[in-house]
Scaffold this motif. Structure first.
Motif, PDB file in Angstrom:
ATOM      1  N   GLY A  89       0.789  -1.232   0.000  1.00 35.37           N
ATOM      2  CA  GLY A  89       0.000   0.000   0.000  1.00 35.37           C
ATOM      3  C   GLY A  89       0.812   1.269   0.000  1.00 35.37           C
ATOM      4  N   SER A  90       2.080   1.183  -0.345  1.00 36.39           N
ATOM      5  CA  SER A  90       2.937   2.361  -0.309  1.00 36.39           C
ATOM      6  C   SER A  90       2.659   3.282  -1.489  1.00 36.39           C
ATOM      7  N   THR A  91       2.977   4.560  -1.313  1.00 33.55           N
ATOM      8  CA  THR A  91       2.822   5.530  -2.391  1.00 33.55           C
ATOM      9  C   THR A  91       3.962   5.359  -3.383  1.00 33.55           C
ATOM     10  N   ARG A  92       3.623   5.258  -4.668  1.00 32.35           N
ATOM     11  CA  ARG A  92       4.643   5.013  -5.683  1.00 32.35           C
ATOM     12  C   ARG A  92       4.793   6.211  -6.604  1.00 32.35           C
ATOM     13  N   THR A  93       6.018   6.408  -7.063  1.00 35.41           N
ATOM     14  CA  THR A  93       6.275   7.470  -8.030  1.00 35.41           C
ATOM     15  C   THR A  93       6.569   6.887  -9.402  1.00 35.41           C
ATOM     16  N   THR A  94       6.601   5.565  -9.496  1.00 34.18           N
ATOM     17  CA  THR A  94       6.837   4.896 -10.771  1.00 34.18           C
ATOM     18  C   THR A  94       5.615   4.064 -11.130  1.00 34.18           C
ATOM     19  N   ILE A  95       5.540   3.659 -12.380  1.00 34.26           N
ATOM     20  CA  ILE A  95       4.431   2.813 -12.823  1.00 34.26           C
ATOM     21  C   ILE A  95       4.564   1.447 -12.156  1.00 34.26           C
ATOM     22  N   PRO A  96       3.530   0.952 -11.482  1.00 35.35           N
ATOM     23  CA  PRO A  96       3.645  -0.280 -10.693  1.00 35.35           C
ATOM     24  C   PRO A  96       3.715  -1.540 -11.547  1.00 35.35           C
ATOM     25  N   ILE A  97       4.115  -2.621 -10.907  1.00 32.24           N
ATOM     26  CA  ILE A  97       4.289  -3.905 -11.576  1.00 32.24           C
ATOM     27  C   ILE A  97       2.949  -4.501 -12.011  1.00 32.24           C
ATOM     28  N   THR A  98       1.831  -3.946 -11.534  1.00 26.72           N
ATOM     29  CA  THR A  98       0.509  -4.425 -11.963  1.00 26.72           C
ATOM     30  C   THR A  98       0.075  -3.827 -13.302  1.00 26.72           C
ATOM     31  N   TYR A  99       0.871  -2.901 -13.837  1.00 27.57           N
ATOM     32  CA  TYR A  99       0.599  -2.402 -15.194  1.00 27.57           C
ATOM     33  C   TYR A  99       0.814  -3.542 -16.183  1.00 27.57           C
ATOM     34  N   VAL A 100      -0.173  -3.772 -17.054  1.00 25.26           N
ATOM     35  CA  VAL A 100      -0.068  -4.797 -18.096  1.00 25.26           C
ATOM     36  C   VAL A 100       0.297  -4.107 -19.405  1.00 25.26           C
ATOM     37  N   PRO A 101       1.473  -4.398 -19.965  1.00 28.81           N
ATOM     38  CA  PRO A 101       1.920  -3.709 -21.173  1.00 28.81           C
ATOM     39  C   PRO A 101       0.876  -3.712 -22.295  1.00 28.81           C
ATOM     40  N   ALA A 102       0.506  -2.525 -22.720  1.00 31.28           N
ATOM     41  CA  ALA A 102      -0.389  -2.301 -23.866  1.00 31.28           C
ATOM     42  C   ALA A 102      -1.799  -2.863 -23.684  1.00 31.28           C
ATOM     43  N   ARG A 103      -2.201  -3.166 -22.446  1.00 33.07           N
ATOM     44  CA  ARG A 103      -3.502  -3.810 -22.254  1.00 33.07           C
ATOM     45  C   ARG A 103      -4.661  -3.000 -22.827  1.00 33.07           C
ATOM     46  N   ASN A 104      -4.783  -1.726 -22.462  1.00 35.86           N
ATOM     47  CA  ASN A 104      -5.929  -0.959 -22.942  1.00 35.86           C
ATOM     48  C   ASN A 104      -5.882  -0.724 -24.445  1.00 35.86           C
ATOM     49  N   THR A 105      -4.685  -0.698 -25.017  1.00 35.37           N
ATOM     50  CA  THR A 105      -4.568  -0.600 -26.475  1.00 35.37           C
ATOM     51  C   THR A 105      -5.165  -1.838 -27.124  1.00 35.37           C
ATOM     52  N   VAL A 106      -4.818  -3.001 -26.582  1.00 34.10           N
ATOM     53  CA  VAL A 106      -5.336  -4.265 -27.117  1.00 34.10           C
ATOM     54  C   VAL A 106      -6.841  -4.362 -26.903  1.00 34.10           C
ATOM     55  N   LEU A 107      -7.290  -4.020 -25.705  1.00 33.25           N
ATOM     56  CA  LEU A 107      -8.723  -4.134 -25.396  1.00 33.25           C
ATOM     57  C   LEU A 107      -9.556  -3.208 -26.279  1.00 33.25           C
ATOM     58  N   LEU A 108      -9.101  -1.975 -26.435  1.00 33.05           N
ATOM     59  CA  LEU A 108      -9.849  -1.047 -27.281  1.00 33.05           C
ATOM     60  C   LEU A 108      -9.807  -1.460 -28.745  1.00 33.05           C
ATOM     61  N   ALA A 109      -8.699  -2.054 -29.176  1.00 34.43           N
ATOM     62  CA  ALA A 109      -8.622  -2.531 -30.563  1.00 34.43           C
ATOM     63  C   ALA A 109      -9.652  -3.636 -30.809  1.00 34.43           C
ATOM     64  N   LEU A 110      -9.810  -4.527 -29.837  1.00 31.94           N
ATOM     65  CA  LEU A 110     -10.818  -5.583 -29.970  1.00 31.94           C
ATOM     66  C   LEU A 110     -12.224  -4.988 -29.945  1.00 31.94           C
ATOM     67  N   ALA A 111     -12.439  -4.014 -29.080  1.00 34.07           N
ATOM     68  CA  ALA A 111     -13.743  -3.342 -29.029  1.00 34.07           C
ATOM     69  C   ALA A 111     -14.037  -2.636 -30.343  1.00 34.07           C
ATOM     70  N   LEU A 112     -13.021  -2.021 -30.924  1.00 38.77           N
ATOM     71  CA  LEU A 112     -13.180  -1.326 -32.206  1.00 38.77           C
ATOM     72  C   LEU A 112     -13.540  -2.309 -33.319  1.00 38.77           C
ATOM     73  N   ALA A 113     -12.882  -3.457 -33.325  1.00 37.33           N
ATOM     74  CA  ALA A 113     -13.170  -4.462 -34.350  1.00 37.33           C
ATOM     75  C   ALA A 113     -14.625  -4.918 -34.267  1.00 37.33           C
ATOM     76  N   TRP A 114     -15.095  -5.187 -33.056  1.00 34.37           N
ATOM     77  CA  TRP A 114     -16.481  -5.629 -32.900  1.00 34.37           C
ATOM     78  C   TRP A 114     -17.447  -4.497 -33.230  1.00 34.37           C
ATOM     79  N   ALA A 115     -17.095  -3.285 -32.829  1.00 26.07           N
ATOM     80  CA  ALA A 115     -17.955  -2.135 -33.114  1.00 26.07           C
ATOM     81  C   ALA A 115     -18.153  -1.959 -34.618  1.00 26.07           C
ATOM     82  N   GLU A 116     -17.077  -2.141 -35.382  1.00 26.93           N
ATOM     83  CA  GLU A 116     -17.198  -1.984 -36.828  1.00 26.93           C
ATOM     84  C   GLU A 116     -18.122  -3.039 -37.418  1.00 26.93           C
TER      85      GLU A 116
END
Length: 231
Positions: A89-116
């Motif tokens: 629970g410490s305050t961090r000044t760096t991006i934490p290890i729970t960040y998943v590389p490019a996750r929201n880019t991938v998720l939105l790309a899949l959402a965009l494909a279905w939306a089209e």
């Protein structure tokens, strides 16, 4: 209005508190709901089960579960079992290890494909730039950049469709999100936010996500319906 057809929206639904609130908000705005859940190799399947419960509760037009094996690359405590989920629970000044590389880019790309495919031009995501863990893909510049991409990288976009990426929770605190959800009738007992929930969907109560969620309910003055592990 006679002959009026509700517009369609694809909503990214993880099964967590934020995405469920976004689903409720999208419904309140009068959209037909197409809910998309992505199994991206996360630590547990509990949030997938939660997303199914939420989708049923909102009677969405369709709920799809897509596969994206981000665990093949690792680099995050959420997709690599060899990396521990922080519990201090410490305050961090760096991006934490729970960040998943490019996750929201991938998720939105899949959402965009279905939306089209279904003819939707509105994408909804539960990104938040206030009570968040420092993830770069939850910031306004990322969302604006993806919206621009959607309009230049699709057949529908170049033929005149106007895609929009909505993040209705972007500037709300966790307490404000919870109050909004309660006003919209959300049952948060259906949701799972924990980074390391057990097989029954019970939260650890120690990870950053659990801490933010618990603090949000306390600040909102709303009873916390989260199912916690015991012992």
């Amino acid at each position: 209005m006679t002959g009026y057809t509700k517009p369609k929206a694809v909503v990214l639904l993880s099964g967590g508190l934020d995405s469920t609130t976004v689903l409720a908000e999208t419904a309140a705005r009068g959209y037909q709901l197409y809910a998309l859940t992505v199994a991206y190799g996360q630590r547990h399947a509990a949030e997938i089960a939660a997303a199914k419960r939420v989708a049923r509760a909102f009677a969405v037009v369709e709920h799809r579960i897509a596969q994206a094996s981000l665990d093949a690359f690792g680099g995050s405590a959420l997709t690599d079992a060899a990396l521990a989920v922080p519990e201090d629970g410490s305050t961090r000044t760096t991006i934490p290890i729970t960040y998943v590389p490019a996750r929201n880019t991938v998720l939105l790309a899949l959402a965009l494909a279905w939306a089209e495919v279904v003819g939707a031009t509105d994408l909804f995501i539960g990104a938040n730039a206030v009570d968040y863990s420092g993830y770069p893909d939850c910031r306004p510049p990322f969302l604006a950049a993806f919206e621009h991409l959607a309009n230049v990288a699709t057949k529908a976009g170049v033929e005149g469709a106007r895609y929009r990426v909505h993040a209705p929770l972007l500037y709300l605190s966790k307490a404000e999100i919870i109050r909004r959800g309660v006003a919209l009738g959300v049952d948060y007992g259906l949701t799972v936010s924990c980074y390391q929930a057990d097989a029954e969907g019970r939260a650890c109560g120690r990870c950053d996500s659990c801490r933010l969620r618990a603090a949000g309910f306390a600040a909102a003055g709303v009873p916390d319906p989260t199912h916690y592990q015991t012992g």
